[in-house]
Design a protein around this motif. Structure first.
Motif, PDB file in Angstrom:
ATOM      1  N   ALA A 118      34.831  34.121  51.773  1.00 53.26           N
ATOM      2  CA  ALA A 118      35.387  33.096  52.438  1.00 53.26           C
ATOM      3  C   ALA A 118      37.014  33.115  52.401  1.00 53.26           C
ATOM      4  O   ALA A 118      37.679  32.425  52.480  1.00 53.26           O
ATOM      5  N   GLU A 119      37.374  34.730  51.989  1.00 53.85           N
ATOM      6  CA  GLU A 119      38.697  34.871  52.068  1.00 53.85           C
ATOM      7  C   GLU A 119      39.292  36.147  52.687  1.00 53.85           C
ATOM      8  O   GLU A 119      38.135  37.054  52.902  1.00 53.85           O
ATOM      9  N   TYR A 120      40.126  36.446  53.110  1.00 54.96           N
ATOM     10  CA  TYR A 120      40.474  37.635  53.505  1.00 54.96           C
ATOM     11  C   TYR A 120      41.044  38.751  52.691  1.00 54.96           C
ATOM     12  O   TYR A 120      41.693  38.288  51.730  1.00 54.96           O
ATOM     13  N   VAL A 121      40.767  39.949  52.685  1.00 56.08           N
ATOM     14  CA  VAL A 121      41.010  41.071  51.892  1.00 56.08           C
ATOM     15  C   VAL A 121      41.650  42.191  52.808  1.00 56.08           C
ATOM     16  O   VAL A 121      41.367  42.403  53.817  1.00 56.08           O
ATOM     17  N   VAL A 122      42.335  43.290  52.023  1.00 58.15           N
ATOM     18  CA  VAL A 122      42.570  44.212  52.435  1.00 58.15           C
ATOM     19  C   VAL A 122      41.568  45.345  52.329  1.00 58.15           C
ATOM     20  O   VAL A 122      41.028  45.604  51.320  1.00 58.15           O
ATOM     21  N   ARG A 123      40.949  46.208  53.168  1.00 52.17           N
ATOM     22  CA  ARG A 123      39.849  47.234  53.038  1.00 52.17           C
ATOM     23  C   ARG A 123      40.412  48.234  53.488  1.00 52.17           C
ATOM     24  O   ARG A 123      41.160  48.710  54.460  1.00 52.17           O
ATOM     25  N   VAL A 124      40.194  49.215  52.410  1.00 50.85           N
ATOM     26  CA  VAL A 124      40.912  50.632  52.672  1.00 50.85           C
ATOM     27  C   VAL A 124      39.535  51.666  52.781  1.00 50.85           C
ATOM     28  O   VAL A 124      38.878  51.529  51.652  1.00 50.85           O
ATOM     29  N   ASP A 125      39.380  52.177  53.741  1.00 53.86           N
ATOM     30  CA  ASP A 125      38.480  53.447  54.012  1.00 53.86           C
ATOM     31  C   ASP A 125      38.865  54.656  53.393  1.00 53.86           C
ATOM     32  O   ASP A 125      39.827  54.982  53.682  1.00 53.86           O
ATOM     33  N   LEU A 126      38.104  55.213  52.576  1.00 47.53           N
ATOM     34  CA  LEU A 126      38.401  56.403  51.868  1.00 47.53           C
ATOM     35  C   LEU A 126      37.453  57.506  52.444  1.00 47.53           C
ATOM     36  O   LEU A 126      36.298  57.482  53.037  1.00 47.53           O
ATOM     37  N   THR A 127      38.024  58.877  52.510  1.00 55.02           N
ATOM     38  CA  THR A 127      37.326  59.974  52.978  1.00 55.02           C
ATOM     39  C   THR A 127      36.568  60.643  51.418  1.00 55.02           C
ATOM     40  O   THR A 127      35.671  61.173  51.556  1.00 55.02           O
ATOM     41  N   ALA A 151      35.719  59.626  46.964  1.00 53.22           N
ATOM     42  CA  ALA A 151      35.865  58.742  46.111  1.00 53.22           C
ATOM     43  C   ALA A 151      36.982  58.704  45.259  1.00 53.22           C
ATOM     44  O   ALA A 151      37.498  57.825  44.823  1.00 53.22           O
ATOM     45  N   GLY A 152      37.397  60.025  44.969  1.00 48.78           N
ATOM     46  CA  GLY A 152      38.603  60.082  44.132  1.00 48.78           C
ATOM     47  C   GLY A 152      39.869  59.675  44.573  1.00 48.78           C
ATOM     48  O   GLY A 152      40.631  59.271  43.558  1.00 48.78           O
ATOM     49  N   ALA A 153      40.075  59.402  45.742  1.00 50.53           N
ATOM     50  CA  ALA A 153      41.140  58.689  46.443  1.00 50.53           C
ATOM     51  C   ALA A 153      41.427  57.192  45.983  1.00 50.53           C
ATOM     52  O   ALA A 153      42.267  56.704  45.861  1.00 50.53           O
ATOM     53  N   GLY A 154      40.014  56.703  45.470  1.00 46.51           N
ATOM     54  CA  GLY A 154      40.044  55.377  45.205  1.00 46.51           C
ATOM     55  C   GLY A 154      40.871  55.127  43.922  1.00 46.51           C
ATOM     56  O   GLY A 154      41.382  53.796  43.606  1.00 46.51           O
ATOM     57  N   ALA A 155      41.194  56.053  43.010  1.00 39.51           N
ATOM     58  CA  ALA A 155      42.369  55.788  41.909  1.00 39.51           C
ATOM     59  C   ALA A 155      43.485  55.517  42.178  1.00 39.51           C
ATOM     60  O   ALA A 155      44.339  54.886  41.394  1.00 39.51           O
ATOM     61  N   ARG A 156      43.960  55.902  43.342  1.00 41.81           N
ATOM     62  CA  ARG A 156      45.349  55.707  43.893  1.00 41.81           C
ATOM     63  C   ARG A 156      45.602  54.159  44.442  1.00 41.81           C
ATOM     64  O   ARG A 156      46.570  53.954  44.886  1.00 41.81           O
ATOM     65  N   VAL A 157      44.483  53.559  44.857  1.00 44.03           N
ATOM     66  CA  VAL A 157      44.731  52.358  45.421  1.00 44.03           C
ATOM     67  C   VAL A 157      44.720  51.143  44.616  1.00 44.03           C
ATOM     68  O   VAL A 157      43.741  51.059  43.542  1.00 44.03           O
ATOM     69  N   PRO A 158      45.590  50.289  44.604  1.00 44.43           N
ATOM     70  CA  PRO A 158      45.528  49.227  43.772  1.00 44.43           C
ATOM     71  C   PRO A 158      44.618  48.150  43.965  1.00 44.43           C
ATOM     72  O   PRO A 158      44.001  48.065  45.020  1.00 44.43           O
ATOM     73  N   HIS A 159      44.272  47.292  43.193  1.00 44.86           N
ATOM     74  CA  HIS A 159      43.087  46.238  43.166  1.00 44.86           C
ATOM     75  C   HIS A 159      43.692  45.172  43.851  1.00 44.86           C
ATOM     76  O   HIS A 159      42.898  44.280  44.677  1.00 44.86           O
ATOM     77  N   HIS A 160      45.169  44.796  43.976  1.00 44.55           N
ATOM     78  CA  HIS A 160      45.820  43.574  44.507  1.00 44.55           C
ATOM     79  C   HIS A 160      47.184  44.100  45.041  1.00 44.55           C
ATOM     80  O   HIS A 160      47.699  44.901  44.496  1.00 44.55           O
ATOM     81  N   VAL A 161      47.437  43.640  45.941  1.00 45.30           N
ATOM     82  CA  VAL A 161      48.830  43.960  46.667  1.00 45.30           C
ATOM     83  C   VAL A 161      49.408  42.543  47.181  1.00 45.30           C
ATOM     84  O   VAL A 161      48.975  41.942  47.944  1.00 45.30           O
ATOM     85  N   GLY A 172      49.265  39.834  45.589  1.00 40.76           N
ATOM     86  CA  GLY A 172      48.311  38.788  45.441  1.00 40.76           C
ATOM     87  C   GLY A 172      47.215  38.799  46.389  1.00 40.76           C
ATOM     88  O   GLY A 172      46.076  37.833  46.184  1.00 40.76           O
ATOM     89  N   VAL A 173      46.871  39.787  47.420  1.00 40.00           N
ATOM     90  CA  VAL A 173      45.875  39.759  48.078  1.00 40.00           C
ATOM     91  C   VAL A 173      44.719  40.944  47.586  1.00 40.00           C
ATOM     92  O   VAL A 173      45.295  41.978  47.071  1.00 40.00           O
ATOM     93  N   ARG A 174      43.758  40.393  47.387  1.00 39.07           N
ATOM     94  CA  ARG A 174      42.793  41.510  46.864  1.00 39.07           C
ATOM     95  C   ARG A 174      42.447  42.788  47.842  1.00 39.07           C
ATOM     96  O   ARG A 174      42.157  42.628  49.082  1.00 39.07           O
ATOM     97  N   VAL A 175      42.168  43.900  47.129  1.00 39.20           N
ATOM     98  CA  VAL A 175      41.902  45.210  47.857  1.00 39.20           C
ATOM     99  C   VAL A 175      40.670  45.747  47.540  1.00 39.20           C
ATOM    100  O   VAL A 175      40.191  45.870  46.360  1.00 39.20           O
ATOM    101  N   VAL A 176      39.779  46.214  48.665  1.00 34.53           N
ATOM    102  CA  VAL A 176      38.531  46.843  48.452  1.00 34.53           C
ATOM    103  C   VAL A 176      38.526  48.040  48.988  1.00 34.53           C
ATOM    104  O   VAL A 176      39.062  48.332  50.053  1.00 34.53           O
ATOM    105  N   THR A 177      37.916  48.829  48.532  1.00 35.75           N
ATOM    106  CA  THR A 177      37.852  50.224  48.798  1.00 35.75           C
ATOM    107  C   THR A 177      36.422  50.498  49.202  1.00 35.75           C
ATOM    108  O   THR A 177      35.146  50.196  48.710  1.00 35.75           O
ATOM    109  N   HIS A 178      35.870  51.260  50.290  1.00 36.24           N
ATOM    110  CA  HIS A 178      34.745  51.714  50.718  1.00 36.24           C
ATOM    111  C   HIS A 178      34.847  53.467  51.124  1.00 36.24           C
ATOM    112  O   HIS A 178      35.757  54.070  51.809  1.00 36.24           O
TER     113      HIS A 178
END
Length: 71
Positions: free
Chosen positions: A34-43, A45-55, A57-63
């Motif tokens: 029920a909220e907006y999140v920023v979705r980051v699509d990765l090529t 899985a190793g790139a996920g370590a560089r993506v923060p969990h929040h920006v 105050g907004v939650r960031v999810v990776t796929h």
């Protein structure tokens, strides 16, 4: 709860930060729990370590979506 305007601002910040990162295929918005999140699509899985969990105050999810190829 995160509103769309806050999520858009966080998305813009992340998109600029990862514009030249080969491990990031796309940065967009998504709705989760029920909220907006920023979705980051990765090529990969190793790139996920560089993506923060929040920006800002907004939650960031990776796929991990794998390599993107033209049809």
């Amino acid at each position: 709860m995160t509103d769309r305007a806050s999520a858009r601002a966080a998305k813009s910040a992340l998109a600029a930060r990862f514009a030249t990162d080969p491990g990031v295929a796309a940065v967009g918005l998504s709705r989760q729990d029920a909220e907006y999140v920023v979705r980051v699509d990765l090529t990969d899985a190793g790139a996920g370590a560089r993506v923060p969990h929040h920006v800002d105050g907004v939650r960031v999810v990776t796929h991990v979506i794998g390599t993107v190829r033209p049809l």
